[in-house]
Design an enzyme around this catalytic site. Sequence first.
Site, mmCIF file in Angstrom:
data_model
loop_
_atom_site.group_PDB
_atom_site.id
_atom_site.type_symbol
_atom_site.label_atom_id
_atom_site.label_comp_id
_atom_site.label_asym_id
_atom_site.label_seq_id
_atom_site.Cartn_x
_atom_site.Cartn_y
_atom_site.Cartn_z
ATOM 1 N N GLU A 48 -16.893 -3.005 -2.287
ATOM 2 C CA GLU A 48 -17.597 -1.861 -2.319
ATOM 3 C C GLU A 48 -17.070 -1.727 -4.269
ATOM 4 O OE1 GLU A 48 -16.095 1.825 -0.114
ATOM 5 O OE2 GLU A 48 -17.507 2.642 -1.375
ATOM 6 N N ARG A 53 -3.037 -8.877 3.091
ATOM 7 C CA ARG A 53 -3.409 -8.999 2.132
ATOM 8 C C ARG A 53 -1.926 -8.962 1.029
ATOM 9 N NH1 ARG A 53 -5.615 -3.386 0.347
ATOM 10 N NH2 ARG A 53 -7.034 -4.146 2.400
ATOM 11 N N LYS A 101 -6.949 1.004 -4.981
ATOM 12 C CA LYS A 101 -7.739 2.013 -5.452
ATOM 13 C C LYS A 101 -7.763 2.691 -6.472
ATOM 14 C CE LYS A 101 -11.686 -0.872 -4.328
ATOM 15 N NZ LYS A 101 -12.891 -0.907 -3.576
HETATM 16 P P1 ATP Z 1 -11.496 0.080 -0.758
HETATM 17 O O1 ATP Z 1 -12.012 -0.436 0.497
HETATM 18 O O2 ATP Z 1 -9.975 1.437 0.103
HETATM 19 O O3 ATP Z 1 -12.153 1.091 -1.425
HETATM 20 P P2 ATP Z 1 -10.209 -2.521 -1.308
HETATM 21 O O4 ATP Z 1 -9.494 -2.926 -1.887
HETATM 22 O O5 ATP Z 1 -10.012 -2.478 0.476
HETATM 23 O O6 ATP Z 1 -10.391 -0.918 -1.895
HETATM 24 P P3 ATP Z 1 -12.899 -3.619 -1.278
HETATM 25 O O7 ATP Z 1 -14.061 -3.864 -2.364
HETATM 26 O O8 ATP Z 1 -13.401 -2.599 -0.361
HETATM 27 O O9 ATP Z 1 -11.659 -2.677 -1.641
HETATM 28 O O10 ATP Z 1 -12.790 -5.178 -1.107
HETATM 29 C C1 ATP Z 1 -13.110 -5.827 -1.697
HETATM 30 C C2 ATP Z 1 -12.395 -7.149 -0.839
HETATM 31 O O11 ATP Z 1 -11.880 -7.676 -1.217
HETATM 32 C C3 ATP Z 1 -12.305 -7.359 1.223
HETATM 33 O O12 ATP Z 1 -12.621 -7.621 1.391
HETATM 34 C C4 ATP Z 1 -10.666 -6.806 1.236
HETATM 35 O O13 ATP Z 1 -10.389 -7.085 2.203
HETATM 36 C C5 ATP Z 1 -10.528 -7.479 -0.151
HETATM 37 N N1 ATP Z 1 -9.044 -7.429 -1.032
HETATM 38 C C6 ATP Z 1 -8.861 -5.690 -1.220
HETATM 39 N N2 ATP Z 1 -7.428 -5.751 -0.878
HETATM 40 C C7 ATP Z 1 -6.667 -6.438 -1.061
HETATM 41 C C8 ATP Z 1 -5.686 -6.823 -1.122
HETATM 42 N N3 ATP Z 1 -4.883 -6.726 -1.789
HETATM 43 N N4 ATP Z 1 -5.356 -8.273 -1.166
HETATM 44 C C9 ATP Z 1 -6.057 -9.374 -0.305
HETATM 45 N N5 ATP Z 1 -7.871 -8.845 -0.217
HETATM 46 C C10 ATP Z 1 -7.852 -7.762 -0.253
#
Ligand code: ATP
Length: 592
Positions: free
Chosen positions: A65, A296, A306
């Site tokens: 996102e 994760r 974030k």
């Molecule tokens: P949010 O959804 O809270 O804004 P997010 O860290 O999930 O934050 P996204 O932009 O949705 O951010 O993440 C993009 C991709 O990265 C998603 O598929 C998510 O599952 C993966 N991702 C995010 N954080 C991690 C992590 N700590 N380890 C592995 N994959 C991650």
Amino acid sequence: MSKDKNAPVAAPTPPVSNFIRQIIEADLAAGKHAGVTWAGQPGPAAAHAGAPLDSARIRTRFPPEPNGYLHIGHAKSICLNFGLARDYAGACHLRFDDTNPEKEEQEYVDSIIESVRWLGFDWGPNEYFASDYFDFMYEAAQYLIRSGHAYVDSQSAEEMRASRGTLTEPGKDSPFRSRSAEENLDLFRRMEAGEFPDGTHVLRAKIDMASPNINLRDPVLYRIRHAAHHRAGDTWNVYPMYTFAHPIEDALERITHSICTLEFEDQRPFYDWLLDKLAEGGLLARPLPQQIEFARLNLSYVVLSKRKLIQLVQERHVDGWDDPRLPTLAGARRRGYTPEGFRLFAERIGVAKADSWIDYGVLEECMRDDLNARAERRVAVLDPLKLVIDNYPAGQEEECFAPNHPQLPELGKRAMPFSRELWIEREDFTENPPKGYFRLFPGNSVRLRYGYVVKCTGCEKDAAGNVTAVHCEYFPDSKSGTPGADAYKVKGNLHWVSAQHAYRCEVRLYDRLFREPNPGAGGRDYLEDLNPDSKRVISVCLEPALQDARPEARFQFERHGYFVADRIDSMPGAPVFNRTVTLKESWGKVDK
Ligand code: ATP
Ligand code: MG
């Protein structure tokens, strides 16, 4: 860990298997996705003009996102998704999941593209935006209404929450649940037309308010938002929820394996329900994508939320999104971390189904292993003390030759000027040597690395008793590499820089941003755990060759660690350096 520290770093071949690879291999063997095309598909089919899919056998995606900068956790997901596509002759899409109009910005889109490229991955033509599918999603919602699978709910947010039930109690049906399809369609279209204020109605799936899985208790599909979208502008007054949008995005792009983090496990039944209904209605083609969850990345001494990263930047606890102490990929790059090191890290930590913590030292070790194999060696004196060679003629200078890499002779040697006055490390001299100290003290001899053997004769001090210069005499027939030099047997071997030739500049010694492995644990404010010594700026003396270092050039400063010429603050002919990582694990030890 590889035994030969200097072997070039590559993905292990064959890659270590894991549960995701096993699923993919079984699907390939069964021909589950063979012969799939874009033809007749809405969505990205338009961009691909109905052509067959690029010859991908599997299709994954990385779906950020665009509401923040990418971080080390994302790197795990990027390496996983792009790595699978690479290993199975597939494709990996870069998709911006931009369904929420409020927090998304072009700045983030640009930084995400830059970081994924920097990690070394290429998505070819497969760059997509979820917002490009808004028309299709709106159609899909209307189909669900017509087929009796969705309704407009006009309860307030509190009423909806109150009737949702709990983990142990079923929810209650909304009084609006039995509206006719005509009434629902009319209301939904008027929601879209902007007739109602935010929050007055939502579109919900009609599944089962008594389901033991709360995610199946009539989840919200669309809400009213009178907000401008960073790409779609003012076109829309309703926006899809993530849980509705994401499966559709996957299906439209004909993703085969939709890999996400564990918190989405309970969403999978809805993911499957939704795609199945739309396929039943002929809006989507089978086979449908399969959601697979993995754990994760949690990294000690690091925050990856974030919200917290934005707070650290906005409240100026760090110097911007690319501060080398931040776990953003932009920060890691400035710190001197390498894409190869990240890919090695992703291989070493692997993927699993259970949550775990990885020690930050594992990431540092990957960077060290990569840099050790490739970074050229240079000499730096970080805490300079003058050494005067009293029997070396004033005004004379000569060259000493140092190998650029001890294991890679093909990288050659460079000349280092030698003269009567040198800089050495302050800690390399003492008047009162403890037992086992082999460096300079009155009466002791050491080798000046790549140069001569010298014997210490004494020192000068200021009024306060601080040593201001060390004196010595050299042995003219002891120069490294000349016949007879080996006859000198000394235990100390010091690095040095010629004082008149030295390049003086700024070096930033970065350390961990937090001093606690789990910042904010036990209900503390995580900001209380910031490490006050995470950045130290010092003035140093470097060997003259370093003056020509280009931005992002990486070196090992002998005995000190790995350093990079800062890509932002370096000027031509005047680089400044950041410490990437020490030579050995030094966290918590005194000698940093
Ligand atoms: P949010 O959804 O809270 O804004 P997010 O860290 O999930 O934050 P996204 O932009 O949705 O951010 O993440 C993009 C991709 O990265 C998603 O598929 C998510 O599952 C993966 N991702 C995010 N954080 C991690 C992590 N700590 N380890 C592995 N994959 C991650
Ligand atoms: Mg997310």
